[in-house]
Enzyme design. Structure first.
Site, PDB file in Angstrom:
ATOM      1  CD  GLU A 115      -2.767  -1.325   2.429  1.00 15.53           C
ATOM      2  OE1 GLU A 115      -2.710  -0.453   3.311  1.00 15.53           O
ATOM      3  OE2 GLU A 115      -3.530  -2.312   2.508  1.00 15.53           O
ATOM      4  CG  ASN A 173      -0.829  -7.122  -1.150  1.00 10.26           C
ATOM      5  OD1 ASN A 173      -1.372  -7.824  -1.985  1.00 10.26           O
ATOM      6  ND2 ASN A 173      -1.368  -6.883   0.047  1.00 10.26           N
ATOM      7  CG  HIS A 213     -10.084  -5.199   0.566  1.00  6.91           C
ATOM      8  ND1 HIS A 213     -10.404  -6.225   1.423  1.00  6.91           N
ATOM      9  CD2 HIS A 213      -8.753  -4.977   0.738  1.00  6.91           C
ATOM     10  CE1 HIS A 213      -9.311  -6.607   2.082  1.00  6.91           C
ATOM     11  NE2 HIS A 213      -8.297  -5.876   1.674  1.00  6.91           N
ATOM     12  CG  ASP A 266     -13.052  -8.100   2.101  1.00  6.12           C
ATOM     13  OD1 ASP A 266     -12.955  -7.175   1.279  1.00  6.12           O
ATOM     14  OD2 ASP A 266     -12.525  -8.071   3.220  1.00  6.12           O
TER      15      ASP A 266
HETATM   16  O1  G3I Z   1      -4.798  -7.500  19.178  1.00  4.79           O
HETATM   17  C1  G3I Z   1      -5.210  -6.221  19.648  1.00  4.79           C
HETATM   18  C2  G3I Z   1      -5.873  -6.344  20.964  1.00  4.79           C
HETATM   19  O2  G3I Z   1      -4.954  -6.792  21.915  1.00  4.79           O
HETATM   20  C3  G3I Z   1      -6.425  -4.972  21.371  1.00  4.79           C
HETATM   21  O3  G3I Z   1      -7.135  -5.064  22.564  1.00  4.79           O
HETATM   22  C4  G3I Z   1      -7.347  -4.445  20.283  1.00  4.79           C
HETATM   23  C5  G3I Z   1      -7.855  -3.029  20.606  1.00  4.79           C
HETATM   24  O4  G3I Z   1      -7.931  -2.237  19.462  1.00  4.79           O
HETATM   25  O5  G3I Z   1      -6.635  -4.373  19.094  1.00  4.79           O
HETATM   26  C6  G3I Z   1      -6.156  -5.636  18.640  1.00  4.79           C
HETATM   27  O6  G3I Z   1      -5.458  -5.409  17.470  1.00  4.79           O
HETATM   28  C7  G3I Z   1      -6.245  -5.216  16.310  1.00  4.79           C
HETATM   29  C8  G3I Z   1      -5.798  -6.227  15.269  1.00  4.79           C
HETATM   30  O7  G3I Z   1      -6.486  -5.998  14.061  1.00  4.79           O
HETATM   31  C9  G3I Z   1      -6.053  -7.668  15.701  1.00  4.79           C
HETATM   32  O8  G3I Z   1      -7.425  -7.882  15.834  1.00  4.79           O
HETATM   33  C10 G3I Z   1      -6.031  -3.805  15.802  1.00  4.79           C
HETATM   34  O9  G3I Z   1      -6.580  -2.879  16.714  1.00  4.79           O
HETATM   35  C11 G3I Z   1      -6.680  -3.646  14.443  1.00  4.79           C
HETATM   36  O10 G3I Z   1      -6.298  -2.386  13.918  1.00  4.79           O
HETATM   37  C12 G3I Z   1      -6.201  -4.733  13.510  1.00  4.79           C
HETATM   38  O11 G3I Z   1      -6.869  -4.578  12.281  1.00  4.79           O
HETATM   39  C13 G3I Z   1      -6.255  -5.193  11.187  1.00  4.79           C
HETATM   40  C14 G3I Z   1      -5.944  -4.162  10.110  1.00  4.79           C
HETATM   41  O12 G3I Z   1      -5.392  -4.821   8.974  1.00  4.79           O
HETATM   42  C15 G3I Z   1      -4.978  -3.104  10.607  1.00  4.79           C
HETATM   43  O13 G3I Z   1      -4.488  -2.326   9.584  1.00  4.79           O
HETATM   44  C16 G3I Z   1      -7.213  -6.245  10.632  1.00  4.79           C
HETATM   45  O14 G3I Z   1      -7.360  -7.304  11.590  1.00  4.79           O
HETATM   46  C17 G3I Z   1      -6.676  -6.817   9.315  1.00  4.79           C
HETATM   47  O15 G3I Z   1      -7.679  -7.607   8.717  1.00  4.79           O
HETATM   48  C18 G3I Z   1      -6.334  -5.685   8.372  1.00  4.79           C
HETATM   49  O16 G3I Z   1      -5.782  -6.233   7.208  1.00  4.79           O
HETATM   50  C19 G3I Z   1      -5.448  -5.305   6.173  1.00  4.79           C
HETATM   51  C20 G3I Z   1      -4.239  -5.873   5.439  1.00  4.79           C
HETATM   52  O17 G3I Z   1      -3.192  -6.158   6.346  1.00  4.79           O
HETATM   53  C21 G3I Z   1      -3.763  -4.907   4.358  1.00  4.79           C
HETATM   54  N1  G3I Z   1      -4.856  -4.534   3.461  1.00  4.79           N
HETATM   55  C22 G3I Z   1      -6.088  -4.079   4.113  1.00  4.79           C
HETATM   56  C23 G3I Z   1      -6.570  -5.077   5.151  1.00  4.79           C
HETATM   57  C24 G3I Z   1      -7.876  -4.645   5.772  1.00  4.79           C
HETATM   58  O18 G3I Z   1      -7.761  -3.446   6.478  1.00  4.79           O
END
Ligand code: G3I
Length: 300
Positions: free
Chosen positions: A127, A167, A204, A235
């Site tokens: 990105e 990517n 997406h 998705d």
């Molecule tokens: O694990 C912590 C947890 O301990 C905490 O309490 C909680 C509170 O916010 O956060 C948790 O972490 C989260 C993590 O996902 C695991 O669930 C983060 O806040 C959250 O920001 C994170 O989101 C991820 C996101 O990338 C961040 O940029 C999504 O799961 C994940 O699906 C998403 O994936 C991205 C790809 O890497 C790149 N392309 C877009 C895609 C969708 O956004």
């Protein structure tokens, strides 16, 4: 074939999903994932904040949990991701310029050494472009416009066995600035011998709008530069069956489209969970979109 992975394999492709280590103890989740898919991407566990929380102190516990789960089941693994403006270790926020550049190089070397010879693909850079096709302003971009090629050259030296990918999202429509920006970078890299093997189109999509009619053209045009292409984070909000069938067919129609990965197992596992974007509902039932994808793969 009766599963996504086996159906994709009939044309030499894979069908993957993103896995969250924290969900592997959920038996419905693990059963579906173990049955349907043959390529695994760690949803968060191999990102820089997870793997190098302190400078020079690497942590592969969650990434390895996913790697081991997948490979024990004969699945391949895609690494995601080494250099990105998001999900950086907090200590990257306190450095810049040549110090940050060296930290990025050290990070790539450290993570890739751990997984050397083990992964099928790495998303080396994720990105890095704006919607208009210009470079995204970030702390990494501020280290110099060559940061992306430095990342790829570092990655090739660190592990010559793994395919190195760029990517991004919103690069599916050929008539879009960002698509053109990424295309021009890949073309430039190929012409100058910067090592790059593949482009991941995250895919997406928003349901209700139609599939970009030129999606297949985009895949073919990237492939014509001499790289593999893949749909890496699919998705579709509300899981439009026509869009799911269409994106699957677009990949099938392009020989160098090597596989498709959906970004999660059940709707409830998705980062867009309120928009029911995946192939299984929250209870683990196959949705109509699942059947549309399976049928397209079986017809290939
Ligand atoms: O694990 C912590 C947890 O301990 C905490 O309490 C909680 C509170 O916010 O956060 C948790 O972490 C989260 C993590 O996902 C695991 O669930 C983060 O806040 C959250 O920001 C994170 O989101 C991820 C996101 O990338 C961040 O940029 C999504 O799961 C994940 O699906 C998403 O994936 C991205 C790809 O890497 C790149 N392309 C877009 C895609 C969708 O956004």
């Amino acid at each position: 074939a009766s599963t996504l992975g086996a159906a994709a394999a009939q044309s030499g492709r894979y069908f993957g999903t993103a896995i969250a280590a924290s969900r592997l103890g959920d038996s419905t989740y693990a059963t579906i994932a173990g049955r349907e898919f043959n390529m695994i991407t760690a949803e968060n566990e191999m990102k820089p904040d997870a793997t190098e929380p302190q400078r020079g102190q690497f942590n592969f516990s969650s990434g390895d949990q996913i790697y081991n789960w997948a490979t024990q089941r004969g699945m391949k693994v895609r690494g995601h991701t080494l250099a990105w403006h998001s999900q950086q270790p907090s200590w990257w926020g306190g450095i810049s310029g040549s110090t940050l550049r060296q930290a990025m190089i050290d990070h790539i070397n450290g993570v890739m050494a751990h997984y050397k010879g083990k992964l099928a693909y790495w998303d080396v850079v994720n990105e890095a472009f704006n919607e208009d096709g210009s470079r995204r302003q970030s702390n990494l971009q501020a280290t110099g416009n060559d940061w992306i090629e430095v990342a790829f050259r570092t990655a090739r030296n660190a592990d010559p066995s793994v395919k190195l990918c760029y990517n991004d999202y919103n690069i599916e429509n050929w008539s879009y600035g960002k698509t053109q920006g990424v295309y021009n970078m890949i073309r430039d890299f190929k012409s100058r011998g910067v090592p790059i093997d593949c482009v991941g189109l995250q895919t997406h999509f928003t349901g209700g709008s139609s599939l970009p009619s030129n999606f297949q053209t985009t895949l073919a045009n990237f492939a014509s530069l001499g790289v593999d292409v893949a749909l890496t984070e699919v998705d579709v909000t509300n899981a439009s069956t026509s869009q799911y069938a269409g994106l699957t067919q677009a990949c099938i129609n392009v020989p160098r489209c090597v596989g498709i990965t959906v970004w999660g197992v059940r709707d409830s596992d998705s980062w867009r969970s309120s928009e029911s974007p995946l192939l299984f509902d929250g209870s683990g039932n196959k949705k109509a979109a699942y059947t549309s994808v399976l049928n397209a793969l079986n017809a290939a």
